[in-house]
Write an enzyme that holds these catalytic residues in place. Sequence first.
Site, PDB file in Angstrom:
ATOM      1  N   LYS A  13     -11.761  -1.020   6.624  1.00  0.00           N
ATOM      2  CA  LYS A  13     -11.198  -1.024   7.978  1.00  0.00           C
ATOM      3  C   LYS A  13     -10.556   0.324   8.316  1.00  0.00           C
ATOM      4  CE  LYS A  13      -8.423  -4.568   7.311  1.00  0.00           C
ATOM      5  NZ  LYS A  13      -8.661  -4.842   5.878  1.00  0.00           N
ATOM      6  N   ARG A  88      -3.345 -10.794  11.324  1.00  0.00           N
ATOM      7  CA  ARG A  88      -3.667 -11.205   9.958  1.00  0.00           C
ATOM      8  C   ARG A  88      -3.426 -12.700   9.757  1.00  0.00           C
ATOM      9  NH1 ARG A  88      -3.085  -6.109   6.950  1.00  0.00           N
ATOM     10  NH2 ARG A  88      -3.490  -6.416   4.754  1.00  0.00           N
ATOM     11  N   ARG A 124      -9.435   3.091  -6.169  1.00  0.00           N
ATOM     12  CA  ARG A 124      -9.275   4.059  -5.082  1.00  0.00           C
ATOM     13  C   ARG A 124      -7.902   4.744  -5.108  1.00  0.00           C
ATOM     14  NH1 ARG A 124      -8.221   0.555   0.568  1.00  0.00           N
ATOM     15  NH2 ARG A 124      -6.078  -0.004   0.057  1.00  0.00           N
TER      16      ARG A 124
HETATM   17  P1  AMP Z   1      -2.883  -2.938   4.493  1.00  0.00           P
HETATM   18  O1  AMP Z   1      -2.674  -1.475   4.395  1.00  0.00           O
HETATM   19  O2  AMP Z   1      -3.490  -3.374   5.792  1.00  0.00           O
HETATM   20  O3  AMP Z   1      -3.610  -3.491   3.285  1.00  0.00           O
HETATM   21  O4  AMP Z   1      -1.426  -3.608   4.467  1.00  0.00           O
HETATM   22  C1  AMP Z   1      -0.556  -3.442   3.369  1.00  0.00           C
HETATM   23  C2  AMP Z   1       0.495  -4.522   3.372  1.00  0.00           C
HETATM   24  O5  AMP Z   1       1.285  -4.447   4.562  1.00  0.00           O
HETATM   25  C3  AMP Z   1      -0.025  -5.955   3.365  1.00  0.00           C
HETATM   26  O6  AMP Z   1      -0.386  -6.405   2.070  1.00  0.00           O
HETATM   27  C4  AMP Z   1       1.175  -6.717   3.928  1.00  0.00           C
HETATM   28  O7  AMP Z   1       2.204  -6.819   2.972  1.00  0.00           O
HETATM   29  C5  AMP Z   1       1.657  -5.759   5.008  1.00  0.00           C
HETATM   30  N1  AMP Z   1       0.999  -6.004   6.307  1.00  0.00           N
HETATM   31  C6  AMP Z   1       0.158  -5.146   6.975  1.00  0.00           C
HETATM   32  N2  AMP Z   1      -0.245  -5.683   8.129  1.00  0.00           N
HETATM   33  C7  AMP Z   1       0.308  -6.920   8.200  1.00  0.00           C
HETATM   34  C8  AMP Z   1       0.250  -7.977   9.142  1.00  0.00           C
HETATM   35  N3  AMP Z   1      -0.477  -7.896  10.272  1.00  0.00           N
HETATM   36  N4  AMP Z   1       0.959  -9.107   8.881  1.00  0.00           N
HETATM   37  C9  AMP Z   1       1.711  -9.216   7.777  1.00  0.00           C
HETATM   38  N5  AMP Z   1       1.799  -8.269   6.827  1.00  0.00           N
HETATM   39  C10 AMP Z   1       1.120  -7.111   7.034  1.00  0.00           C
END
Ligand code: AMP
Length: 210
Positions: A13, A88, A124
Site C-alpha cells: 500500500k 482499518r 524489509r
Molecule cells: P501501518 O504502517 O499501516 O502498518 O500501521 C502501523 C500501526 O499503526 C498499526 O499496526 C496500528 O497499530 C497503527 N495504525 C495505523 N493505522 C491505523 C488505523 N487506521 N486504525 C488503528 N490503528 C492504526
Amino acid sequence: MRIVLLGPPGSGKGTQGVRLSEIYKIPQISTGDMLRKAVADETALGKKVQEIIQGGMLVPDDLIVSIIEERISQEDCSEGFILDGFPRTVDQADALERVLPGSVDVTVYLNVPAEEVIDRLSGRLTCRECGAVFPKRDISPCPVCAGALYQREDDQKSTVEHRIGVYMKHTAPLVDFYRSRNKLAEVNGTGEPDDVFERIEAEVSEVISK
Ligand code: AMP
C-alpha cells in the site's frame, strides 16, 4: 479522486500509494506514518500510541478518526487523497462515510497471500525519514532521501503474525463492505511493483472514465 488502499500489512500500500500520489497529484495519507512520526517526536499522541503500535494492535477508532478528519480537511486534500492504512475497521469506514458522504471513489484491494506478506514484512527495512521500504540487503542509507534504514519493531516475525491476525479479524471485512457498495477494485498484489502499479492504474483509469 479519493482512493482507499486496502490490503494486509506488507501488501504494498505504501509503495503504490506514493506512485499514485505522484501521478494523480493528490496527497498520500498514511496513518501508520503519521503515528510513527508522533512516536518519534514524543508528542502526547505518540506517547499514547507507542505501545499499541509496537504490539501490532490497533489504536482506538475515535482517535484515528479524529486524526484523519483533521488531515482530510486540509487544503491540499481539496482535489482528493489516497488513504493508506485507513479505514482499518468497519467502524472507521462508517465514520469516513459520515464525515465525507460518498467520499470514496474507489477502494483498491491489494490481494497478497498471507505467507508472502509474512516474508515481505520480516525481510524489509524502512526509512526513518521518508517511510520508503526496501528488501533487506546491503543498502544504506535510503536511496530515495538518504535517511537511515531500520527494521520496524512491529516487522519482527512474532509481531507480524499477530498483525496479520488483527488484519483478518478487523480489516478484511472491509473487502465486502466496499464490494457491496460497488467501490471495490481487486488487484493481484503479487509480483514486481511496476506490474502491480500497472494493474492499479488500469482500475483507477476505469473509474475516472465512468
Ligand atoms: P501501518 O504502517 O499501516 O502498518 O500501521 C502501523 C500501526 O499503526 C498499526 O499496526 C496500528 O497499530 C497503527 N495504525 C495505523 N493505522 C491505523 C488505523 N487506521 N486504525 C488503528 N490503528 C492504526
